[in-house]
Design a protein around this motif. Structure first.
Motif, PDB file in Angstrom:
ATOM      1  N   LEU A 163      11.458  57.246  34.695  1.00  0.00           N
ATOM      2  CA  LEU A 163      11.481  58.375  35.416  1.00  0.00           C
ATOM      3  C   LEU A 163      12.958  59.024  35.664  1.00  0.00           C
ATOM      4  CD1 LEU A 163       9.666  60.547  37.215  1.00  0.00           C
ATOM      5  CD2 LEU A 163       9.670  58.897  38.722  1.00  0.00           C
TER       6      LEU A 163
ATOM      7  N   PHE B  51       6.428  56.243  31.719  1.00  0.00           N
ATOM      8  CA  PHE B  51       6.751  56.990  32.897  1.00  0.00           C
ATOM      9  C   PHE B  51       7.629  56.293  34.028  1.00  0.00           C
ATOM     10  CE2 PHE B  51       5.882  59.734  36.423  1.00  0.00           C
ATOM     11  CZ  PHE B  51       6.610  60.907  36.285  1.00  0.00           C
TER      12      PHE B  51
ATOM     13  N   CYS C 229       5.393  62.568  26.060  1.00  0.00           N
ATOM     14  CA  CYS C 229       5.629  62.903  27.457  1.00  0.00           C
ATOM     15  C   CYS C 229       6.092  64.422  27.355  1.00  0.00           C
ATOM     16  CB  CYS C 229       6.658  62.215  28.152  1.00  0.00           C
ATOM     17  SG  CYS C 229       6.918  62.722  30.117  1.00  0.00           S
TER      18      CYS C 229
ATOM     19  N   THR D  14       4.416  62.523  41.987  1.00  0.00           N
ATOM     20  CA  THR D  14       4.679  61.321  41.317  1.00  0.00           C
ATOM     21  C   THR D  14       4.294  60.053  42.065  1.00  0.00           C
ATOM     22  OG1 THR D  14       6.445  62.558  40.304  1.00  0.00           O
ATOM     23  CG2 THR D  14       6.528  60.083  40.265  1.00  0.00           C
TER      24      THR D  14
END
Length: 221
Positions: free
Chosen positions: A213, A209, A157, A185
């Motif tokens: 997050l 993710f 990421c 998002t």
């Protein structure tokens, strides 16, 4: 290999030393390469299998990068034509009218000799998405399809600045025609729930993710 990644592990009982390669020949040497193995391996209940013949797609190893801008709360994907998807969608298992061979993906590229996975991540972000990596977090290192190919994926990421991303990029001599897509998002999460992502690297990245997050936002605040 990056020390941040765990090494790919064999089972507790078996290792590569429990496989005997009787013969290996290059069956195809074109844009892609295929090796034909004659091999046998130890069995769970003892002894050895008979010698078997298997064709292995020698794909090499790759890096994939999930792009996130924590300041703008944007996720960046690329979209490009994939001939494998085109062939798959012409099978009876897919409705060709509802599936497109233009696939929504992470940035990715093959690791060339002398490169590290991180090198490739930075290079491909420029080539495919025209954006620079600010920071990177390793996600995982996995086998793409161990039944028939050598390919493994180093998945990261990356923190980026998405304020100016967009357009079409890629290398012309590699026939790349790559569209860059930036979404917020919440939209990316909705796409995940709707099943819009249909390739393993992007699904793995999106699931990671979703789980991480909050930690990412804290790290890159």
């Amino acid at each position: 290999m990056n020390d941040d990644f765990d090494k790919l592990q064999a089972t507790e009982n078996f290792t590569v030393d429990d496989v005997e390669v009787v013969e290996k020949v290059r069956a195809h040497d074109g844009y892609f390469k295929v090796d034909r193995y004659q091999l046998r391996h130890r069995k769970h209940e003892g002894g050895w299998t008979e010698v078997m013949s298997r064709e292995i797609f020698e794909r090499g190893h790759a890096t994939a990068v999930f792009l996130f801008d924590p300041e703008l709360d944007k996720v960046v994907f690329i979209e490009q034509f994939r001939p494998g998807a085109f062939a798959a969608f012409n099978s009876p298992w897919f409705d060709a009218k509802t599936h497109s061979p233009w696939v929504l993906e992470c940035v990715a590229g093959i690791i060339d000799e002398g490169e590290s996975p991180e090198d490739v991540a930075r290079r491909e972000c420029i080539e495919e998405a025209n954006c620079a990596v600010v920071d990177m977090v390793p996600i995982t290192h996995y086998l793409a399809s161990p039944g028939g190919t050598t390919e493994s994926i180093f998945l990261f990421c990356a923190r980026i600045d998405a304020s100016n991303v967009g357009g079409v990029h890629g290398l012309e001599h590699e026939h790349e025609d790559i569209r860059v897509i930036s979404v917020d998002t919440d939209t990316a999460m909705a796409w995940l729930d709707q099943g819009r992502f249909i390739n393993a690297m992007t699904l793995i990245a999106m699931q990671w993710f979703k789980l991480n997050l909050s930690d990412l936002r804290a790290r890159w605040s």
